[in-house]
Scaffold this active site. Structure first.
Site, PDB file in Angstrom:
ATOM      1  N   ASP A  97      74.076  23.229  37.894  1.00 20.63           N
ATOM      2  CA  ASP A  97      74.460  21.953  38.847  1.00 20.63           C
ATOM      3  C   ASP A  97      73.034  21.467  39.452  1.00 20.63           C
ATOM      4  O   ASP A  97      72.353  22.236  40.149  1.00 20.63           O
ATOM      5  CB  ASP A  97      75.520  22.126  39.865  1.00 20.63           C
ATOM      6  CG  ASP A  97      76.490  21.168  39.687  1.00 20.63           C
ATOM      7  OD1 ASP A  97      76.252  20.112  39.977  1.00 20.63           O
ATOM      8  OD2 ASP A  97      77.621  21.155  39.642  1.00 20.63           O
ATOM      9  N   ASP A 200      74.787  15.881  40.034  1.00 20.40           N
ATOM     10  CA  ASP A 200      76.029  15.529  40.641  1.00 20.40           C
ATOM     11  C   ASP A 200      75.957  14.202  41.398  1.00 20.40           C
ATOM     12  O   ASP A 200      74.962  13.748  41.659  1.00 20.40           O
ATOM     13  CB  ASP A 200      75.840  16.610  42.096  1.00 20.40           C
ATOM     14  CG  ASP A 200      77.037  16.341  42.848  1.00 20.40           C
ATOM     15  OD1 ASP A 200      78.123  16.652  42.699  1.00 20.40           O
ATOM     16  OD2 ASP A 200      76.830  15.966  44.199  1.00 20.40           O
ATOM     17  N   GLU A 263      77.488  13.254  36.346  1.00 20.36           N
ATOM     18  CA  GLU A 263      78.843  13.115  36.685  1.00 20.36           C
ATOM     19  C   GLU A 263      79.032  11.742  37.368  1.00 20.36           C
ATOM     20  O   GLU A 263      78.273  11.025  38.367  1.00 20.36           O
ATOM     21  CB  GLU A 263      78.975  13.979  38.122  1.00 20.36           C
ATOM     22  CG  GLU A 263      80.335  13.802  38.593  1.00 20.36           C
ATOM     23  CD  GLU A 263      80.732  14.138  40.046  1.00 20.36           C
ATOM     24  OE1 GLU A 263      81.780  14.323  40.544  1.00 20.36           O
ATOM     25  OE2 GLU A 263      79.815  13.942  40.674  1.00 20.36           O
ATOM     26  N   HIS A 323      86.406  21.061  39.222  1.00 17.76           N
ATOM     27  CA  HIS A 323      86.620  21.460  40.464  1.00 17.76           C
ATOM     28  C   HIS A 323      87.275  20.656  41.678  1.00 17.76           C
ATOM     29  O   HIS A 323      87.273  20.867  42.788  1.00 17.76           O
ATOM     30  CB  HIS A 323      85.604  22.455  41.094  1.00 17.76           C
ATOM     31  CG  HIS A 323      84.223  21.489  41.104  1.00 17.76           C
ATOM     32  ND1 HIS A 323      83.773  20.681  39.941  1.00 17.76           N
ATOM     33  CD2 HIS A 323      83.489  21.235  42.202  1.00 17.76           C
ATOM     34  CE1 HIS A 323      82.809  20.157  40.669  1.00 17.76           C
ATOM     35  NE2 HIS A 323      82.789  20.165  41.726  1.00 17.76           N
ATOM     36  N   ASP A 324      87.071  19.230  41.111  1.00 22.87           N
ATOM     37  CA  ASP A 324      87.472  18.140  42.152  1.00 22.87           C
ATOM     38  C   ASP A 324      88.722  17.680  41.671  1.00 22.87           C
ATOM     39  O   ASP A 324      89.113  16.666  42.466  1.00 22.87           O
ATOM     40  CB  ASP A 324      86.359  16.953  41.954  1.00 22.87           C
ATOM     41  CG  ASP A 324      85.126  17.356  42.515  1.00 22.87           C
ATOM     42  OD1 ASP A 324      85.087  18.472  43.318  1.00 22.87           O
ATOM     43  OD2 ASP A 324      84.039  16.930  42.031  1.00 22.87           O
TER      44      ASP A 324
HETATM   45  C1  GLC Z   1      80.647  15.975  43.531  1.00 21.20           C
HETATM   46  C2  GLC Z   1      81.056  17.391  43.384  1.00 21.20           C
HETATM   47  C3  GLC Z   1      81.949  17.609  44.648  1.00 21.20           C
HETATM   48  C4  GLC Z   1      81.177  17.288  45.661  1.00 21.20           C
HETATM   49  C5  GLC Z   1      80.584  16.193  45.748  1.00 21.20           C
HETATM   50  C6  GLC Z   1      79.409  15.921  46.711  1.00 21.20           C
HETATM   51  O1  GLC Z   1      81.654  15.056  43.372  1.00 21.20           O
HETATM   52  O2  GLC Z   1      81.669  17.556  41.959  1.00 21.20           O
HETATM   53  O3  GLC Z   1      82.398  18.984  44.477  1.00 21.20           O
HETATM   54  O4  GLC Z   1      81.775  17.563  46.764  1.00 21.20           O
HETATM   55  O5  GLC Z   1      79.818  15.792  44.456  1.00 21.20           O
HETATM   56  O6  GLC Z   1      78.449  16.776  46.376  1.00 21.20           O
END
Ligand code: GLC
Ligand code: CA
Length: 532
Positions: A97, A200, A263, A323-324
């Protein structure tokens, strides 16, 4: 097929929850290495590991305080080298990541930046004077609670921007030194043999130059995520995001055979622009199976829209969970979990599987005093917390499910049903979700139709989603019953006589009589046909 990532099956590991080896109740790198044989057995070909860098853990690793080291909780750089080597020995790729949009407020860069207005690193973050009448520079809101995205700094008399927690100040990527340092951090890991990055919130990195106010969101109502009160018109997907994508891609292209996955939560028309002209992301994550209603017409429409929107040369990808997001088996119901897995693994493009989805793990209800996630703590009771989908992997029926020793408390509680739902048990049961996923992956990996065949929708049934995948030498038909009751459906003429190759269920499996398929409720089936 030209590149490994086009044929890959990505398996996402949330490192805190995969395998603990030093009895602190938190997963670690040695644990991941120990479980690589499982990943290999499952048939995945790449792992993506959520952040393992030093971090105060305000957002569980997404607040990075050093981009080129490992958090002691997870291990050492040496452990990471061992992990990479062990993965490569098994033919598995390793994707890390990369968190470019913000750092931790404890990162030495930010500590310097906030020390004084004259500090050499002041401009590494986004500092602004109060608005003319006082108060924050604009109306932007932050994720996880929906308060202002601006935090007042008493000492230097300015606000800094944080699109997420106040503990996650946003970097100023318009500063060339920031670009230089961050791109070098990527090189640090690429030099160590990492095969790519999941980036991210890549589409939030470049901010509006004028910091214009965001408009109100017309359909927001109390009870919804307070962060969504405003549209994100000026705080994400700005035109310069494509320039940012190209910077990262140029670094990846300095090396051979690496992958960049962005992402990006955007509508399909905007999402596919993040492929660029093959000079941006290899795979802008496609989350539309998560965002779309779960029924045959809606899923058919989104698959078709995506297939049509993909630019020349762009390789598709699909995601069911991460994970979100609440666990897939919880969102759509446990009975549909296998169907979803079949969809994920038979659509055209690279699938990403979230750890535990292969055994049908579900959201775990977290008692109030065990809640960890700021998304829940800052906006309680709205269902925004992400702990439920981050609970320890269920390996076996022993106390703590083999995740950590019996006498250690895991950082999040285990699912109550782990004695029934776990890897060891499902491996032994021919009709388990795991056995099904394992067979499906094995079938996919030796099917040219599934790996590289084209996609064509067949029919427009209200309850059944059916499509054909066809390569030069093979044809596969997939039929998925989104409904709860059995249906009868006339098979396309060209498939009529072929053998049913795989069903989501061994018992009560469907039948074919006179070219008519009778498919069970929640069942998915796959037919294969060799072409001469
Ligand atoms: C992304 C991650 C998430 C995190 C956010 C801030 O959406 O997947 O888990 O809280 O970014 O970095
Ligand atoms: Ca540990």
């Amino acid at each position: 097929m030209k590149y490994w990532w086009q044929q890959a099956i990505v398996y996402q590991i949330y490192p805190r929850s995969f395998q603990d080896t030093n009895a602190d109740g938190i997963g670690d790198l040695i644990g991941i290495t120990q479980r690589l044989d499982y990943v290999k057995w499952l048939g995945a070909t790449a792992i993506w590991i959520s952040p393992i860098y030093p971090s105060p853990m305000a957002d569980f690793g997404y607040d990075v305080s050093d981009y080129t080291d490992i958090h002691p909780l997870f291990g050492t750089l040496g452990d990471m080298d061992v992990l990479i080597a062990a993965a490569h020995e098994r033919g598995l790729k390793v994707i890390l990541d990369f968190v470019p949009s913000h750092t931790s407020n404890q990162h030495p860069w930010f500590l310097e930046s906030r020390a004084s207005r004259e500090n050499a690193r002041r401009d590494w973050y986004i500092w602004r004077d109060p608005a003319p009448g006082g108060g924050p520079p604009n109306n932007w809101l932050s994720h996880f609670g929906g308060d202002s995205a601006w935090e007042w700094d008493e000492q230097t008399g300015q606000y800094y921007l944080h699109l997420f927690l106040a503990e996650q100040p946003d970097l100023n990527w318009r500063n060339p030194e920031v670009q230089h340092e961050m791109l070098n951090a990527m090189r640090f890991w690429l030099d160590r043999g990492v095969d790519g990055f999941r980036v991210d919130v890549s589409y939030k990195v470049m901010k509006d130059t004028e910091f214009r106010d965001n408009p109100r969101a017309a359909n927001w109502r109390p009870g919804m995520d307070p962060f969504l009160r405003l549209e994100l018109k000026y705080s994400e997907n700005m035109p310069e995001t494509h320039q940012f994508n190209r910077w990262l891609r140029a670094v990846a292209d300095e090396y051979s055979d690496r992958v960049l996955i962005g992402e990006i939560y955007l509508p399909i028309v905007d999402l596919v622009k993040h492929y660029g002209r093959q000079d941006e992301f290899h795979l802008p994550f496609n989350f539309h199976l998560i965002l779309t209603e779960w029924n045959a017409p809606a899923v058919r429409a989104i698959v078709e829209e995506y297939e049509e929107a993909l630019p020349e040369g762009a390789w598709p990808n699909w995601v069911l969970g991460n994970h979100d997001q609440h666990r897939f088996a919880t969102r759509v119901g446990a009975k549909q979990a296998r169907l979803g897995m079949m969809l994920l693994l038979t659509l055209r493009g690279t699938p990403t599987i979230y750890y535990g989805d292969e055994i049908g793990m579900q959201d775990v209800e977290i008692p109030l005093d065990k809640i960890q996630d700021p998304a829940e703590l800052n906006a309680p009771g709205l269902g925004l917390g992400r702990d439920p989908e981050r609970t320890p992997m269920q390996w076996d029926s022993s106390p703590n499910a083999g995740f950590c020793p019996p006498d250690v408390e895991p950082w999040l509680p285990l699912a109550e049903n782990y004695e029934q739902v776990n890897v060891a048990r499902q491996k032994e049961e021919p009709d388990s979700m795991l056995s099904f996923t394992h067979s499906l992956i094995a079938l996919r990996q030796q099917s040219s139709a599934l790996i590289e065949g084209n996609y064509r929708t067949v029919g427009d049934d209200e309850h059944l989603l059916s499509y054909m995948r066809e390569s030069d030498d093979e044809r596969a038909l997939i039929v998925l019953n989104f409904g709860a009751v059995p249906r009868t459906w006339t098979l396309p003429a060209e498939i009529g006589e072929s053998e049913l190759s795989l069903s989501t269920h061994i018992k009560e499996r469907s039948t074919v009589i006179d070219g008519k398929l009778t498919i069970g409720g929640h069942e998915g089936v796959l037919f294969r046909q060799k072409l001469a």
